[in-house]
Design an enzyme around this catalytic site. Sequence first.
Site, short mmCIF file in Angstrom:
data_model
loop_
_atom_site.label_atom_id
_atom_site.label_comp_id
_atom_site.label_asym_id
_atom_site.label_seq_id
_atom_site.Cartn_x
_atom_site.Cartn_y
_atom_site.Cartn_z
N THR A 1 -20.11 -51.28 -73.50
CA THR A 1 -21.13 -52.09 -74.17
C THR A 1 -21.40 -51.59 -75.61
O THR A 1 -22.10 -52.26 -76.36
CB THR A 1 -22.42 -52.18 -73.34
OG1 THR A 1 -22.96 -50.88 -73.17
CG2 THR A 1 -22.17 -52.78 -71.97
N GLU A 2 -20.86 -50.42 -75.95
CA GLU A 2 -20.86 -49.97 -77.35
C GLU A 2 -19.60 -49.18 -77.62
O GLU A 2 -19.24 -48.28 -76.85
CB GLU A 2 -22.06 -49.06 -77.65
CG GLU A 2 -23.31 -49.78 -78.03
CD GLU A 2 -24.39 -48.82 -78.55
OE1 GLU A 2 -24.06 -47.82 -79.20
OE2 GLU A 2 -25.56 -49.12 -78.27
N ILE A 3 -18.97 -49.50 -78.71
CA ILE A 3 -17.84 -48.73 -79.22
C ILE A 3 -17.69 -49.15 -80.68
O ILE A 3 -17.89 -50.33 -81.01
CB ILE A 3 -16.56 -49.01 -78.39
CG1 ILE A 3 -15.40 -48.13 -78.85
CG2 ILE A 3 -16.16 -50.47 -78.34
CD1 ILE A 3 -14.26 -48.01 -77.85
#
Length: 765
Positions: free
Chosen positions: A514-516
């Site tokens: 969900t975050e990168i």
Amino acid sequence: MPAKIHISANGEFCDEDGSVIQLRGVNLDPSVKIPAKPFLSTHAPISDSTFFDDADKVSFINHPLIPEDIEQHIIRLKSLGYNTIRFPFTWESLEHAGPGQYDFDYMDYVIEVLTKINSAQQGMYVYLDPHQDVWSRFSGGSGAPLWTLYCAGFQPANFLATEAAILHNYYIDPKTGREVDKDEESYLKMVWPTNYFKLACQTMFTLFFGGKQFAPKCIINGKNIQDYLQGKFNDAIMALCKRIKDKAPELFESNCVIGLESINEPNCGYIGETNLDAIPKERDLKLGRTPTAFQSFLLGEGIECTVDQYKKTFFGFSKGKPCTVNPKGKKAWLSAQERDMIDAKYNWERNPEWKPNTCIWKLHGVWETQENKSPVLLKPNYFSQIDETIFINNHFVEYYTGIYKKFRAFDKELFIIIQPPVMKPPPNLQNSEILDNRTICACHFYDGMTLMYKTWNKRIGIDTYGLVNKKYLNPAFAVVLGENNIRKCIRKQLSEMQKDAKAMLGKKVPVFFTEIGIPFDMDDKKAYITNDYSSQTAALDALGFALEGSNLSYSLWCYCSINSHAWGDNWNNEDFSIWSPDDKPLYHNTQSKTPTREPSPASTAVSVSTPKSKSSSLSQPPSFIKPHGKLELDSPSCTLEIDLSGFRALDAIMRPFPIKIHGTFEFAEFNLHNKSYLLKIIGKTTPERTTVPTYIFVPRHHFTPSHLSIRSSSGHYTYNANYQVLEWFHESGYQFIEICVKSRSRCSTPGSDDSNDLPAECIIS
Ligand SMILES: CC(C)CCC[C@@H](C)[C@H]1CC[C@H]2[C@@H]3CC=C4C[C@@H](O[C@@H]5O[C@H](CO)[C@@H](O)[C@H](O)[C@H]5O)CC[C@]4(C)[C@H]3CC[C@]12C
């Protein structure tokens, strides 16, 4: 309307027939971390008390987006084939005025934004992210309202003097509006996460997750502060969900809003610290003035301390000269008079044992002061736990159970996304009643080297996940050399994160990054002058390569509609946005073609087929061009309008991927240098000749339709250039397809080991 997303027995996202789909998109957007009215970016100087006094009157309406602009942003994201948005919002945006006093206008604005996203062409999948960084804006990040700090007895106006938190705002010269940039006085790159180890944030997370165990005297309105804060936080999130359902149920019914994530990047606070008198050996991040926990308690009580100071060097963080911090009589805690006023304002009644003007850890006997004597740390192991998994399996699970139950009482079908602490495996929940078949596990990945040094180092890399999880006896073993190995190492890290998550939650739970992302302000912002984004492109390509190798779904951090070269994402000097209005001219400068806001000519749609394959029952005419019409694809990944202006490192962001696989995924790799894409799958076994294709996003930006060259193990294809989608009708069992541009005689995708048993090559002419 986008199809409902299901989960396969192997924990992949799929459609109702079991065809595997991938969720790909961005976090939209980081401006939700800061109020819009007044516009309070982290580079707004704090020159008087209004920053604190007016914190209950702010409004976040227009963050993340101005309603009129939404369609244009969504078209841009769809131009990349993206189908999903992570939608961060903060607790502060909902409940800044005081406990239980919701900003319904903001909630209605959120509904307006979601409705516009849903109606922009085929809409987008959206999931909600209750975002925070280092607890709140007032402790150097974003998330919780100011009153939560008052609730814990803090006086945030004194965080500067007591170094209970480091705020970007204090590093802005009110006269010039520019950053103070004098060596030790400057706001260091990526210093904000060090707040996780400072008094304010560390105390807040300890209270939020472990108040009942560690701060039993902190009782407010009859509840321990843990229950009070968790209750208010969860209620605020649910108030937003309920408002959406009441006012715009279609957002759920039409599969626009697909779920809710648990709190962003939860943190253990002090829980698990074995010695409050030392900086924990296992701490990877040490930058700037770094007090021990005990020193931060002392500073919080206004007591002068000499603390260690760390600098970033070529070899990591190294200790510099110690530094004396003198709070000059200020305390990080509310005085009796201040607290009385605050308590009256918010209708709080505290346990009489909870003394004002006092560090709550002193109150709980962790340390003491005696007249004319030096302060004494009485219980250096007060927060110590028998092993490191206690926090995740107990304190975190207790919190997660709370939001899980409330959310499941509200809806049984929406996804709930469990997010463990950053770069750590989730709790062991197998056979637990709080793990159901609509649960997803969130992972976040940032490459430590790229993040901290703000450069793409092609020579030396670090296994960040391995380092953070102490997988090496000696940190030197975490080093990898050479760009190829660095890329492979990142790919291995993501796949290990997925494996570790599945080991805890079971293979049926999908893993979703969900975050990168990467910082774009690399190499001292050189690209903003030269327009050369090759470092950023290489770094993003490494992430893309790692993600697509395991067909991982992801949301890039981030897309920021108000990004600028001068102030990045307007928050703590971060600049992670894949798009910037300041880079709009870039596309025209670097591309021969201009962006189209209209369908491309019909003649660009081509269709080809492979020659009959050995085992094929799907023999087709050697080649044909099918007049293309509308695409029968119920995915938001399709758009007729394309707008690529303003994207940075576009070559690496714009990648082919399988939108929907008629079967399951085996392997994929996009080679940016020779513009080739290889996909291997296991085609579904269907009794009859299949009429269901695998859909692949094949961007025109890389694959000029008139020069497409495709070969595959079986079947035939139709390329719809308008939608940038290739439909591949293939046989069952092991299959591959290679897509490249015609200039070379054969596709030569690295990673392809099929070259000997390929059927004859098929080139579109
Ligand atoms: C050789 C190197 C110097 C070794 C570096 C080791 C450590 C210092 C780093 C290893 C892992 C890093 C952490 C990874 C993830 C993080 C989360 C991140 O927050 C989110 O990211 C966005 C961009 O920063 C932000 O805007 C979002 O709101 C957040 O949700 C913040 C940094 C960090 C904690 C990172 C810190 C450095 C390491 C521990």
